[in-house]
Write a protein that holds these residues in place. Structure first.
Motif, short mmCIF file in Angstrom:
data_model
loop_
_atom_site.label_atom_id
_atom_site.label_comp_id
_atom_site.label_asym_id
_atom_site.label_seq_id
_atom_site.Cartn_x
_atom_site.Cartn_y
_atom_site.Cartn_z
N ALA A 105 39.59 -59.99 6.94
CA ALA A 105 40.93 -60.52 7.26
C ALA A 105 41.78 -60.74 6.01
O ALA A 105 42.99 -60.47 6.02
N ASP A 106 41.17 -61.22 4.94
CA ASP A 106 41.96 -61.68 3.79
C ASP A 106 42.00 -60.69 2.63
O ASP A 106 42.91 -60.74 1.81
N GLN A 107 40.97 -59.85 2.50
CA GLN A 107 40.88 -59.07 1.27
C GLN A 107 41.09 -57.57 1.46
O GLN A 107 41.55 -56.90 0.55
N ILE A 108 40.72 -57.07 2.61
CA ILE A 108 40.84 -55.62 2.81
C ILE A 108 42.21 -55.32 3.42
O ILE A 108 42.59 -55.93 4.42
N PRO A 109 42.97 -54.42 2.81
CA PRO A 109 44.29 -54.11 3.38
C PRO A 109 44.16 -53.67 4.84
O PRO A 109 43.25 -52.92 5.19
N PRO A 110 45.06 -54.19 5.70
CA PRO A 110 44.94 -53.94 7.15
C PRO A 110 44.89 -52.46 7.50
O PRO A 110 44.22 -52.08 8.46
N ASP A 111 45.56 -51.61 6.74
CA ASP A 111 45.59 -50.19 7.12
C ASP A 111 44.24 -49.50 6.99
O ASP A 111 44.02 -48.45 7.58
N ILE A 112 43.31 -50.08 6.22
CA ILE A 112 42.00 -49.42 6.13
C ILE A 112 40.85 -50.30 6.65
O ILE A 112 39.71 -49.85 6.73
N ALA A 113 41.16 -51.55 7.01
CA ALA A 113 40.09 -52.51 7.35
C ALA A 113 39.11 -51.95 8.38
O ALA A 113 37.90 -52.13 8.26
N LYS A 114 39.64 -51.24 9.38
CA LYS A 114 38.75 -50.74 10.45
C LYS A 114 37.86 -49.62 9.95
O LYS A 114 36.88 -49.26 10.60
N ARG A 115 38.20 -49.03 8.83
CA ARG A 115 37.43 -47.88 8.35
C ARG A 115 36.44 -48.27 7.26
O ARG A 115 35.81 -47.40 6.67
N VAL A 116 36.35 -49.57 6.98
CA VAL A 116 35.43 -50.03 5.94
C VAL A 116 34.23 -50.69 6.62
O VAL A 116 34.36 -51.75 7.22
N PRO A 117 33.05 -50.06 6.53
CA PRO A 117 31.88 -50.64 7.20
C PRO A 117 31.29 -51.79 6.38
O PRO A 117 30.92 -51.62 5.22
N LEU A 118 31.21 -52.97 7.01
CA LEU A 118 30.73 -54.14 6.26
C LEU A 118 29.27 -54.49 6.57
O LEU A 118 28.73 -55.43 5.99
N ASP A 119 28.64 -53.73 7.50
CA ASP A 119 27.28 -54.13 7.90
C ASP A 119 26.29 -54.15 6.75
O ASP A 119 25.40 -54.99 6.70
N LEU A 120 26.41 -53.23 5.80
CA LEU A 120 25.44 -53.18 4.69
C LEU A 120 26.02 -53.76 3.40
O LEU A 120 25.47 -53.57 2.31
N LEU A 121 27.14 -54.47 3.53
CA LEU A 121 27.78 -55.04 2.34
C LEU A 121 26.84 -56.03 1.62
O LEU A 121 26.24 -56.91 2.25
N GLY A 122 26.74 -55.84 0.32
CA GLY A 122 26.11 -56.86 -0.53
C GLY A 122 24.61 -57.00 -0.44
O GLY A 122 24.06 -57.98 -0.93
#
Ligand SMILES: [Zn+2]
Length: 278
Positions: A105-122
């Motif tokens: 919500a706060d860091q990823i620009p809205p235009d790409i947020a849906k295309r960034v997979p966060l499941d394996l983040l970190g």
């Protein structure tokens, strides 16, 4: 999709913020540094590596910011590393169940947020604090840890290839972004980091910033000097002039001026706070 920048070192540049993923060829496969941003890009990139018969045998995140912590299932299940301090920061971040929602919500620009997979983040393993290099079967990759941009930020020197992977330092398009969340003295920390990079600069033929253009040997010192001048300028904004935040900024990078303004504001507020007794 991959471009060779030195013997056995390839990059993939994302459309998002000219983010550079770095591939280092080893004996049995590749080391993958800061894999990328968009899921479809990482998947294509994974397919390219498969076609080249180059499995990912190790991963590394240069620092604990979301755009350097991503991964895609198609890249496989190799160990992913970071410095001890980087990994501890990520663990702390992810201990909050809402962390990924907040990043989205706060860091990823809205235009790409849906295309960034966060499941394996970190999902990284911290190397021992004294680790001087990445443990893997390939060219020595020296860890140059320093604070300044983020806790446990690591630049990587692949000495036998003359390559410096600079993480979020030494960009031709992004100004130095100071660690205003964690550092007690962000300006001094950043200057110390630049001095460390300068101490290895004469071994560098190719500098790869986390975002921006690859630089040759003739770019290393000028980029260090430019970043240092900017950081000094933060102490005296009236004399600060930097091509990355003015009318000469590269097309599409005019938003960096906003980052600069917010950074100045933050530092001014910190100064105010430090002057307030108690
Ligand atoms: Zn960063």
């Amino acid at each position: 999709m991959l471009r060779q920048v030195a013997e056995g070192v390839l990059i993939h540049e994302s459309e998002f913020c000219q983010s550079n993923a770095v591939v280092v060829q080893g004996r049995a496969g590749v080391l993958l540094i800061d894999p990328g941003i968009r899921g479809d890009e990482m998947a294509d990139f994974a397919d390219d590596l498969r076609e080249l018969d180059q499995p990912v045998v190790a991963g590394f995140s240069t620092h604990p910011h979301w755009d350097h912590l991503l991964w895609h299932a198609r890249l496989g299940t190799a160990s992913r590393y970071g410095t001890a301090r980087c990994a501890a920061t990520v663990q702390d971040l992810l201990s909050d169940a809402r962390a990924k929602d907040r990043i989205a919500a706060d860091q990823i620009p809205p235009d790409i947020a849906k295309r960034v997979p966060l499941d394996l983040l970190g999902l990284i393993t911290g190397l021992p604090a004294e680790a001087a290099q990445i443990p893997w079967d390939g060219p020595h990759v020296r860890i140059i840890e320093h604070q300044g941009h983020a806790p446990g930020h690591a630049a990587l020197l692949i000495e036998e290839r003359g390559v410096l992977v600079a993480g979020d330092m030494l960009s031709d398009v992004l100004i130095p972004m100071l660690d205003l969340d964690y550092a007690a003295d962000p300006i001094e920390d950043y200057l110390v980091g630049l001095r460390l990079l300068e101490s290895v600069a004469d071994h560098v033929d190719v500098v790869i910033p986390g975002h921006g253009s690859i630089g040759g040997a003739d770019q290393v010192h000028p980029r260090i000097d430019q970043d240092r001048a900017y950081v000094h300028g933060l102490r005296d904004p009236h004399v600060l002039s930097d091509p990355r935040v003015g009318p000469l900024a590269k097309e599409g990078w005019d938003w960096v001026a906003g980052v600069h303004a917010r950074q100045l504001q933050h530092l001014a507020e910190r100064g105010e706070r430090n002057r307030t007794p108690g």
